[in-house]
Write a protein that holds these residues in place. Structure first.
Motif, PDB file in Angstrom:
ATOM      1  N   ASN A   1       0.868  -1.182   0.000  1.00  0.00           N
ATOM      2  CA  ASN A   1       0.000   0.000   0.000  1.00  0.00           C
ATOM      3  C   ASN A   1       0.899   1.225   0.000  1.00  0.00           C
TER       4      ASN A   1
ATOM      5  N   THR B   1       0.662   4.024   1.535  1.00  0.00           N
ATOM      6  CA  THR B   1       0.953   4.285   2.944  1.00  0.00           C
ATOM      7  C   THR B   1       1.244   2.918   3.574  1.00  0.00           C
TER       8      THR B   1
ATOM      9  N   SER C   1     -20.097  -3.108  -2.057  1.00  0.00           N
ATOM     10  CA  SER C   1     -19.333  -2.141  -1.273  1.00  0.00           C
ATOM     11  C   SER C   1     -18.572  -2.819  -0.135  1.00  0.00           C
TER      12      SER C   1
ATOM     13  N   LYS D   1     -16.242  10.698  -8.978  1.00  0.00           N
ATOM     14  CA  LYS D   1     -15.317  10.282 -10.054  1.00  0.00           C
ATOM     15  C   LYS D   1     -16.036   9.361 -11.047  1.00  0.00           C
TER      16      LYS D   1
END
Ligand code: NDP
Ligand code: SSN
Length: 292
Positions: free
Chosen positions: A31, A33, A124, A239
């Motif tokens: 990742n 981060t 989701s 987006k």
């Protein structure tokens, strides 16, 4: 079992990688981060220092990242996928992006002899945790077949839609509909409230009729409590509306409903709601409708 690479441990990636681990897959994660890898390591994952390092170690690697810029960055930037992808290795991008982005990635990977599959998902945070996603794959059929054991863990159904771009387009059409629906739903909640009806009763009535659906059922109760803890961040929904509208432009499809919904999501982003759940667009609809 072969080692699977996994890039991107956001809301979706963390749940999906965790699921693979729970089902006995050996997983190497990365990742941007890096500290976000720690929890996965506690559950048995290894860490790759860069996307290239993950590709080098794994037969195929899955990614699920924010947006087209992120999807392109992990492929083309320094320490990216192109540095190590080669014949016999596969790359599966499950991010929601446009067909153009997917095609650029596909061509670059093919030029190195690697295999590419796009595989955006419907569903989701909760479906990702429960392995109940719907997978919309397109691209290299052999890689699709190789990844099916992983897809069977991640999802309840996988579609193979043919050439690269078809998965991205299908996902954008679905999310364009969802983004328009949550706006109409928000308007309904405001109208019920302003005309003296109980919004909870509206939810009960909706759930028994022909337009009952899992999204209204899941989001309705939290929306009327003004709880927008993010499952699907609003900035990503905007987006997707933007990319779906661009797809409409390319195909000369008029989409006034989606365009209006996109304006509401943009407004929500502009007032700082982008990191909340996409259902926080209700706050914008409330203001437009004269509620506070
Ligand atoms: N949440 C949902 O319900 C669903 C989301 N999707 C789609 O899946 C994708 C991921 O969504 P979600 O998990 O919710 O998003 P999050 O915002 O929770 O996570 C985004 C991930 O992308 C990484 N990232 C962002 N920019 C870059 C970059 N420039 N380079 C490398 N990595 C980057 C983040 O890394 P870092 O931790 O460093 O910020 C993080 O791992 C999106 O395309 C979204 O539209 C699809 C279906 C459902
Ligand atoms: O892209 C996000 C989709 C969210 C959902 O299908 O509930």
């Amino acid at each position: 079992m072969a080692e699977v690479g996994f890039l991107g441990l956001g809301i979706m990636g963390k749940a999906m990688a965790m699921n693979l681990l729970r089902h006995g897959f050996k997983v190497t994660v990365w990742n941007r981060t890096l500290s976000r890898c720690d929890e996965l390591v506690e559950h048995g994952a290894s860490v790759g220092e860069t996307p290239a390092a993950v590709i080098k170690k794994c037969k195929y690697t899955i990614a699920i990242l924010s947006d087209p810029a992120a999807a392109l960055s992990v492929v083309f930037d320094k320490d990216g996928i192109l540095e190590e992808i080669c014949s016999g290795k596969g790359y599966i991008d499950m991010s929601t992006v446009d067909a153009d982005t997917s095609s650029k990635i596909s061509e670059a990977i093919a030029s190195k002899g690697g295999y590419f599959l796009e595989a955006p998902v419907s569903g989701s945070k909760k479906p990702a945790e429960d392995g109940q996603l719907v997978i919309l794959a397109a691209g290299e059929k052999a890689l699709y077949e190789e990844a099916l054991p992983a897809f069977d863990v991640l999802g309840k159904k996988s579609f193979f839609l043919g050439k690269v771009g078809n998965g991205a387009k299908m996902k954008l059409v679905v999310n364009m509909i969802m983004g328009s629906m949550v706006n109409a739903f928000s308007e309904g909640l405001v109208l019920a409230d302003k005309s003296g009806l109980n919004p909870q009763t509206l939810l009960d009535v909706l759930d028994l009729g022909g337009i009952a659906n899992p999204m209204f059922r899941m989001k309705g109760p939290t929306m009327i409590q003004n709880n927008y803890s993010p499952a699907f961040p609003l900035k990503h929904q905007q987006k997707d509306m933007r990319l779906a509208l661009a797809l409409g432009d390319e195909n000369a499809v008029s989409m006034p409903v989606a365009a209006a919904a996109n304006e509401a999501f943009k407004k929500a982003r502009s007032v700082g709601l982008g990191d909340l759940d996409f259902s926080a667009v209700y706050e914008i609809v409330k203001v437009a409708g004269g509620s506070s």
